[in-house]
Design a protein around this motif. Structure first.
Motif, short mmCIF file in Angstrom:
data_model
loop_
_atom_site.label_atom_id
_atom_site.label_comp_id
_atom_site.label_asym_id
_atom_site.label_seq_id
_atom_site.Cartn_x
_atom_site.Cartn_y
_atom_site.Cartn_z
N TYR A 149 1.15 -1.27 0.09
CA TYR A 149 0.05 0.00 -0.03
C TYR A 149 0.82 1.29 0.06
N GLY A 150 0.34 2.23 -0.65
CA GLY A 150 1.00 3.46 -0.86
C GLY A 150 2.28 3.60 -1.81
N GLN A 151 2.68 2.43 -2.24
CA GLN A 151 4.06 2.48 -3.17
C GLN A 151 3.53 2.75 -5.03
N ALA A 152 4.22 3.61 -5.51
CA ALA A 152 3.91 3.66 -6.79
C ALA A 152 4.90 4.47 -7.62
N VAL A 153 4.97 4.45 -8.81
CA VAL A 153 6.05 5.23 -9.92
C VAL A 153 5.27 5.84 -10.71
N LEU A 154 5.41 7.23 -10.76
CA LEU A 154 4.63 7.95 -11.99
C LEU A 154 5.92 7.83 -13.02
N THR A 155 5.15 7.21 -14.13
CA THR A 155 5.60 6.98 -15.29
C THR A 155 5.17 7.93 -16.43
N VAL A 156 6.07 8.36 -17.21
CA VAL A 156 5.66 9.34 -18.29
C VAL A 156 6.31 8.95 -19.59
N HIS A 157 5.48 9.04 -20.84
CA HIS A 157 6.07 8.22 -22.16
C HIS A 157 5.86 9.05 -23.12
N GLU A 158 6.83 9.35 -23.95
CA GLU A 158 6.88 10.09 -25.13
C GLU A 158 6.37 9.35 -26.40
N ARG A 159 5.33 9.73 -27.14
CA ARG A 159 4.60 8.90 -27.81
C ARG A 159 5.34 8.93 -29.09
N THR A 160 6.09 9.75 -29.82
CA THR A 160 6.99 9.27 -30.98
C THR A 160 8.27 8.54 -30.67
N SER A 161 8.93 8.99 -29.63
CA SER A 161 10.24 8.22 -29.49
C SER A 161 10.26 6.94 -28.50
N ARG A 162 8.98 6.85 -27.82
CA ARG A 162 8.68 5.77 -26.91
C ARG A 162 9.63 5.90 -25.83
N LEU A 163 10.33 7.26 -25.37
CA LEU A 163 11.01 7.47 -24.39
C LEU A 163 10.25 7.22 -23.10
N LEU A 164 10.74 6.47 -21.84
CA LEU A 164 10.08 6.29 -20.77
C LEU A 164 10.83 7.15 -19.64
N LEU A 165 10.18 7.87 -18.90
CA LEU A 165 10.72 8.48 -17.77
C LEU A 165 9.85 7.96 -16.60
N GLY A 166 10.50 7.74 -15.47
CA GLY A 166 10.03 7.23 -13.96
C GLY A 166 10.54 7.99 -12.94
N ILE A 167 9.46 8.28 -12.10
CA ILE A 167 9.83 8.90 -10.76
C ILE A 167 9.22 8.22 -9.72
N ARG A 168 9.91 7.84 -8.61
CA ARG A 168 9.55 6.97 -7.58
C ARG A 168 8.59 8.14 -6.38
N LEU A 169 7.53 7.86 -5.96
CA LEU A 169 6.64 8.71 -5.30
C LEU A 169 6.65 8.31 -3.92
N ALA A 170 6.57 9.15 -2.81
CA ALA A 170 6.40 9.22 -1.59
C ALA A 170 5.00 8.90 -1.29
N SER A 171 4.07 9.70 -2.09
CA SER A 171 2.62 9.30 -1.92
C SER A 171 1.68 9.57 -3.40
N LYS A 172 0.74 9.32 -3.29
CA LYS A 172 -0.02 9.67 -4.46
C LYS A 172 -0.88 10.75 -4.72
N VAL A 173 -0.82 11.64 -3.51
CA VAL A 173 -1.36 12.87 -3.60
C VAL A 173 -1.22 13.55 -4.88
N ALA A 174 -2.53 14.14 -5.29
CA ALA A 174 -2.53 14.61 -6.54
C ALA A 174 -1.81 15.95 -6.88
N ARG A 175 -1.81 16.80 -5.63
CA ARG A 175 -0.74 17.98 -5.81
C ARG A 175 0.64 17.71 -5.94
N GLY A 176 0.92 16.54 -5.14
CA GLY A 176 2.43 16.13 -5.39
C GLY A 176 2.93 15.53 -6.68
N ILE A 177 2.07 15.04 -7.35
CA ILE A 177 2.13 14.30 -8.69
C ILE A 177 2.32 15.51 -9.68
#
Length: 338
Positions: A187-215
């Protein structure tokens, strides 16, 4: 015309076994089956058991075993090592076959041959560790899905994906992204992933919480370092963790949301998360995963060739786009001295 020959069938071998047990000679058996005596003699000599004599089932098994020469990966140890090494790095069979073809300038092996080899090992040895060479690590393929309620009505300023610019759907123009959370069983563990559609590059950020403001703060910091042309749109699902998406509008980034229960509309990030699951499964404890190891796993994804990129890697594709953007913005204007 030359005479055509046919392999002996199981029925033929049953008749040979019956006649041989009754004491018939080789020529009598050959006449009964309308075969050459040499064919019967060779069959009795090759496929007779030392202990059991000539039995139809045993003879059929011996004959099939001689005809099977193994797959190409069984016959070529060097190619097998090269394929298994890349599969062990997390490449799919299609990526392995495509990259080998790109590196050698010709087709080396098909991805279907690789799949058949892996499945043959699973059947032959009952060693299910072979399944870990497959992209999803599963012995059987299938999809699972269950629909529930959607929180879309709670997201302020939500704009449907149907209004997204048409160039974002074509994947030909860089700067259009997809974002999602990679969830874990703890519970509470998550990784924010962001993906660029043309190059398929993936970026990942480990989160301390899933609160919308922090994301939202993480996304703003991430996109603020990119050239303006490479931060045009971001597509989300309808999770409330993205409810503060309007913060991205300060960077002139447009935000869009999939239809309820339609995660396939942001298939790029869904596919990327599925690939990352091979190395970071849902049961992983993120607290025990070091930052160095996490960065290496994301880098491994970005340095794996993709068929959709003509078997270039996402890192190669994105670096080419980024280099072009930097060159175009740093070029001196007419009349100025460099």
């Amino acid at each position: 015309m030359g005479r055509s020959y046919e392999q002996l069938s199981l029925d033929d071998r049953c008749e040979i076994a019956r006649l041989s047990a009754n004491g018939s000679s080789v020529r009598q058996i050959a006449a009964a089956l309308d075969r050459a005596p040499s064919t019967i003699s060779r069959e009795l000599k090759r496929n007779r058991g030392k202990q059991v004599g000539y039995k139809a089932g045993y003879a059929e098994q011996r004959a099939r075993a001689r005809r099977w020469t193994g797959s190409r990966l069984d016959r070529e140890p060097g190619l097998r090592r090269a394929v298994l090494e890349r599969l062990g790095q997390g490449w799919s069979p299609e990526q392995v076959a495509g990259r080998l073809a790109r590196d050698h300038g010709r087709k080396v092996i098909s991805y279907e041959t690789i799949y058949r080899f892996i499945y043959a090992q699973l059947r032959r040895t009952s060693d299910y560790s072979w399944r870990r060479y497959l992209p999803r690590g599963k012995s059987k393929r299938g999809c699972r899905g269950k629909k529930g309620g959607s929180p879309a009505s709670f997201i302020e300023g939500r704009v449907s994906l149907a209004e997204r610019p048409i160039e974002a759907a074509s994947r030909k123009v860089p700067g259009h992204w997809e974002a999602d959370l990679m969830m874990f069983s703890k519970y509470g563990q998550a990784v924010l992933t962001v993906h660029e559609r043309t190059s398929r590059l993936l970026l990942g950020i480990r989160l301390a919480s899933k609160v919308a403001r922090g994301i939202a703060r993480h996304l703003v910091r991430l996109f603020a370092d990119l050239p303006e042309s490479l931060r045009q749109t971001v597509t989300f699902d309808n999770g409330t963790e993205f409810a503060q998406h309007l913060a991205l509008h300060r960077l002139s980034i447009e935000t869009f949301f999939c239809d309820p229960h339609s995660p396939w509309q942001k298939g790029g990030i869904e596919n990327a998360i599925g690939r990352m699951r091979r190395f970071i499964p849902r049961k992983t404890d993120l607290a025990a995963l070091t930052s160095h190891r996490f960065r290496r796993l994301v880098a491994a994804y970005n340095n794996t060739p993709r068929k959709c990129l003509d078997f270039r890697t996402p890192a190669e594709a994105f670096s080419q786009v980024l280099h072009f953007e930097c060159e175009s913005t740093s070029r001196p204007s007419p009349g100025r001295r460099g």
